[in-house]
Every structure is written in structure tokens, then in C-alpha cells.
Design a protein around this motif. Sequence first.
Motif, mmCIF file in Angstrom:
data_model
loop_
_atom_site.group_PDB
_atom_site.id
_atom_site.type_symbol
_atom_site.label_atom_id
_atom_site.label_comp_id
_atom_site.label_asym_id
_atom_site.label_seq_id
_atom_site.Cartn_x
_atom_site.Cartn_y
_atom_site.Cartn_z
ATOM 1 N N VAL A 113 0.841 -1.197 0.000
ATOM 2 C CA VAL A 113 0.000 0.000 0.000
ATOM 3 C C VAL A 113 0.878 1.251 0.000
ATOM 4 C CG1 VAL A 113 -0.262 -0.039 2.518
ATOM 5 C CG2 VAL A 113 -1.945 1.147 1.148
ATOM 6 N N THR A 114 0.493 2.198 -0.832
ATOM 7 C CA THR A 114 1.165 3.502 -0.863
ATOM 8 C C THR A 114 0.234 4.511 -0.224
ATOM 9 O OG1 THR A 114 2.309 2.907 -2.906
ATOM 10 C CG2 THR A 114 2.217 5.251 -2.351
ATOM 11 N N ILE A 115 0.767 5.225 0.764
ATOM 12 C CA ILE A 115 -0.033 6.218 1.473
ATOM 13 C C ILE A 115 0.657 7.577 1.389
ATOM 14 C CG2 ILE A 115 -1.145 4.603 3.055
ATOM 15 C CD1 ILE A 115 0.931 5.341 5.180
ATOM 16 N N ALA A 116 -0.139 8.622 1.485
ATOM 17 C CA ALA A 116 0.386 9.985 1.460
ATOM 18 C C ALA A 116 -0.036 10.695 2.732
ATOM 19 C CB ALA A 116 -0.126 10.742 0.243
ATOM 20 N N ASN A 117 0.923 11.293 3.414
ATOM 21 C CA ASN A 117 0.642 12.104 4.589
ATOM 22 C C ASN A 117 -0.063 13.372 4.110
ATOM 23 O OD1 ASN A 117 0.903 14.077 6.667
ATOM 24 N ND2 ASN A 117 2.548 12.856 7.576
ATOM 25 N N ASN A 162 0.045 -6.082 12.954
ATOM 26 C CA ASN A 162 -0.341 -5.581 14.269
ATOM 27 C C ASN A 162 0.172 -4.176 14.554
ATOM 28 O OD1 ASN A 162 -1.745 -7.953 15.062
ATOM 29 N ND2 ASN A 162 0.227 -8.951 15.302
ATOM 30 N N SER A 163 0.869 -3.560 13.599
ATOM 31 C CA SER A 163 1.386 -2.206 13.811
ATOM 32 C C SER A 163 0.229 -1.197 13.734
ATOM 33 C CB SER A 163 2.437 -1.874 12.752
ATOM 34 O OG SER A 163 1.827 -1.724 11.482
ATOM 35 N N PRO A 164 0.394 -0.049 14.369
ATOM 36 C CA PRO A 164 -0.668 0.961 14.324
ATOM 37 C C PRO A 164 -1.006 1.399 12.895
ATOM 38 C CG PRO A 164 0.912 1.505 16.034
ATOM 39 C CD PRO A 164 1.478 0.347 15.278
ATOM 40 N N ILE A 165 0.003 1.529 12.037
ATOM 41 C CA ILE A 165 -0.256 1.950 10.660
ATOM 42 C C ILE A 165 -1.120 0.905 9.952
ATOM 43 C CG2 ILE A 165 0.788 2.422 8.406
ATOM 44 C CD1 ILE A 165 3.216 3.553 9.902
ATOM 45 N N ALA A 166 -0.723 -0.350 10.031
ATOM 46 C CA ALA A 166 -1.473 -1.413 9.349
ATOM 47 C C ALA A 166 -2.895 -1.521 9.900
ATOM 48 C CB ALA A 166 -0.749 -2.746 9.474
ATOM 49 N N ARG A 167 -3.031 -1.467 11.216
ATOM 50 C CA ARG A 167 -4.368 -1.565 11.813
ATOM 51 C C ARG A 167 -5.258 -0.425 11.351
ATOM 52 N NH1 ARG A 167 -1.750 -2.777 16.982
ATOM 53 N NH2 ARG A 167 -2.367 -0.691 17.583
ATOM 54 N N GLY A 168 -4.677 0.757 11.155
ATOM 55 C CA GLY A 168 -5.458 1.902 10.696
ATOM 56 C C GLY A 168 -5.844 1.823 9.229
ATOM 57 N N LEU A 169 -5.095 1.035 8.450
ATOM 58 C CA LEU A 169 -5.344 0.950 7.010
ATOM 59 C C LEU A 169 -6.221 -0.239 6.600
ATOM 60 C CD1 LEU A 169 -1.748 1.761 5.699
ATOM 61 C CD2 LEU A 169 -3.707 3.308 5.805
ATOM 62 N N ILE A 170 -6.203 -1.304 7.383
ATOM 63 C CA ILE A 170 -6.934 -2.523 7.031
ATOM 64 C C ILE A 170 -8.410 -2.213 6.789
ATOM 65 C CG2 ILE A 170 -7.743 -4.774 7.924
ATOM 66 C CD1 ILE A 170 -4.854 -4.865 7.048
ATOM 67 N N GLY A 171 -8.908 -2.718 5.673
ATOM 68 C CA GLY A 171 -10.318 -2.565 5.332
ATOM 69 C C GLY A 171 -10.633 -1.328 4.505
ATOM 70 N N LYS A 172 -9.695 -0.430 4.410
ATOM 71 C CA LYS A 172 -9.924 0.786 3.624
ATOM 72 C C LYS A 172 -9.538 0.534 2.166
ATOM 73 C CE LYS A 172 -9.792 4.086 7.349
ATOM 74 N NZ LYS A 172 -10.457 3.234 8.241
ATOM 75 N N ASP A 176 -9.423 6.415 0.181
ATOM 76 C CA ASP A 176 -9.906 6.615 1.552
ATOM 77 C C ASP A 176 -8.836 7.321 2.391
ATOM 78 O OD1 ASP A 176 -12.185 5.267 0.848
ATOM 79 O OD2 ASP A 176 -11.773 3.465 2.041
ATOM 80 N N GLU A 177 -9.299 7.958 3.450
ATOM 81 C CA GLU A 177 -8.388 8.593 4.392
ATOM 82 C C GLU A 177 -8.409 7.807 5.691
ATOM 83 O OE1 GLU A 177 -9.335 12.726 4.820
ATOM 84 O OE2 GLU A 177 -8.983 13.142 2.697
ATOM 85 N N GLU A 200 -3.803 9.479 3.223
ATOM 86 C CA GLU A 200 -4.696 9.081 2.145
ATOM 87 C C GLU A 200 -4.077 7.857 1.486
ATOM 88 O OE1 GLU A 200 -6.512 10.498 -2.148
ATOM 89 O OE2 GLU A 200 -5.386 11.934 -0.961
ATOM 90 N N ILE A 201 -4.919 6.878 1.186
ATOM 91 C CA ILE A 201 -4.436 5.676 0.513
ATOM 92 C C ILE A 201 -4.368 5.990 -0.980
ATOM 93 C CG2 ILE A 201 -4.890 3.257 0.017
ATOM 94 C CD1 ILE A 201 -6.356 3.194 2.766
ATOM 95 N N VAL A 202 -3.147 6.008 -1.506
ATOM 96 C CA VAL A 202 -2.918 6.375 -2.894
ATOM 97 C C VAL A 202 -3.065 5.160 -3.807
ATOM 98 C CG1 VAL A 202 -1.218 7.304 -4.527
ATOM 99 C CG2 VAL A 202 -1.365 8.222 -2.206
ATOM 100 N N LYS A 203 -2.467 4.031 -3.400
ATOM 101 C CA LYS A 203 -2.484 2.858 -4.255
ATOM 102 C C LYS A 203 -2.425 1.592 -3.419
ATOM 103 C CE LYS A 203 1.122 2.501 -6.923
ATOM 104 N NZ LYS A 203 2.134 2.461 -7.995
ATOM 105 N N VAL A 204 -3.183 0.573 -3.837
ATOM 106 C CA VAL A 204 -3.174 -0.745 -3.212
ATOM 107 C C VAL A 204 -2.772 -1.748 -4.276
ATOM 108 C CG1 VAL A 204 -4.529 -2.511 -2.026
ATOM 109 C CG2 VAL A 204 -5.007 -0.103 -1.588
#
Length: 158
Positions: free
Chosen positions: A92-96, A123-133, A137-138, A151-155
Motif C-alpha cells: 500500500v502507498t499512502i500519502a501524509n 499488528n502495527s498501528p499503521i497497518a491496523r489503521g489501514l486494514i479494510g480501507k 480513503d483517508e 490518504e491511501i494512494v495505491k493498493v
Amino acid sequence: MQRYPMTPEGKVALENELNQLKSVERPRITQAIAEARAHGDLKENAEYHAAREQQGFCEGRIQEIEGRLGAAQVVDIHQLPQDGRVIFGVTVTIANLDTDEQSTYKIVGDDEADFKINKISINSPIARGLIGKSEGDEAKIATPQGEVEYEIVKVEYI
């Protein structure tokens, strides 16, 4: 029994480490113990005590790996529906949203995680916050510096 998610690559890496420990390290340590015993008095023999300590670490790691492999739930991302959602195994590519800085991470199991090569634990905070999005999505993720919006740029299912 608790199951541990793992990618096929992670399972192979653990199996290789286990094989190395059993076929190379264990015999080397056994030989070192035998050589140290041949020197005589074991009470004051530092080589003997060091080799026994290495043996304890080696046997402990073997048991740990065997336990992990026995409880592994191997997830092959290529066999799952590719619907653009963030799930275990995706890249996953994310943008701050504050700095526009982009980061790319692969979400993997605990044993495979290595932040230096952008593999983060499920189990990391980043992964837990992104799962399912999904892409676009933000996600608000709690970090030591406070809450950060991404923001999730690319999956990618690679």
C-alpha cells in the motif's frame, strides 16, 4: 490455538532458518561442547559455559520457529479477490495529508516485519489503521507525534 498470519515468502524464510539451525548450528555447538569437555575441569571452563549458553539459545529459537510454523496461517495474496481494499499481504502507498510525503509498505506477519525494507506488521498501528480501507480513503493513525491523517494512494496485490 492462536494462528499467525504469514506470507508464503515468510514461511519459506522461517523454514530456511530452522533448517540452518538444525543442520549447521546445532552440530557446530555440539562439537564445541565436546571440545570444551576435553579440556578438563568444567567448573572453570569458559568455553564450555559459552557453548552451553549458545546451545540454549539455539534450542529455544528452534522451538520458537517450530511453534510459529505449526500455528502459521499462510495467506497467499494472489489467491484472494483483488477488490482494491487493504488486507494482509498487500503493498500500500499512502500519502501524509499534512506533508504530502508518500510511503509504500507491505503488510506482513510479525516474524517478517522489517521497517528498514518497508515491511510492517499486521499488528502495527499503521497497518491496523489501514486494514479494510480502499484507494482514495483517508485514515487517521495514532503515532508518537500525535494523530496523523493519511490518504491511501495505491493498493497493489503483489
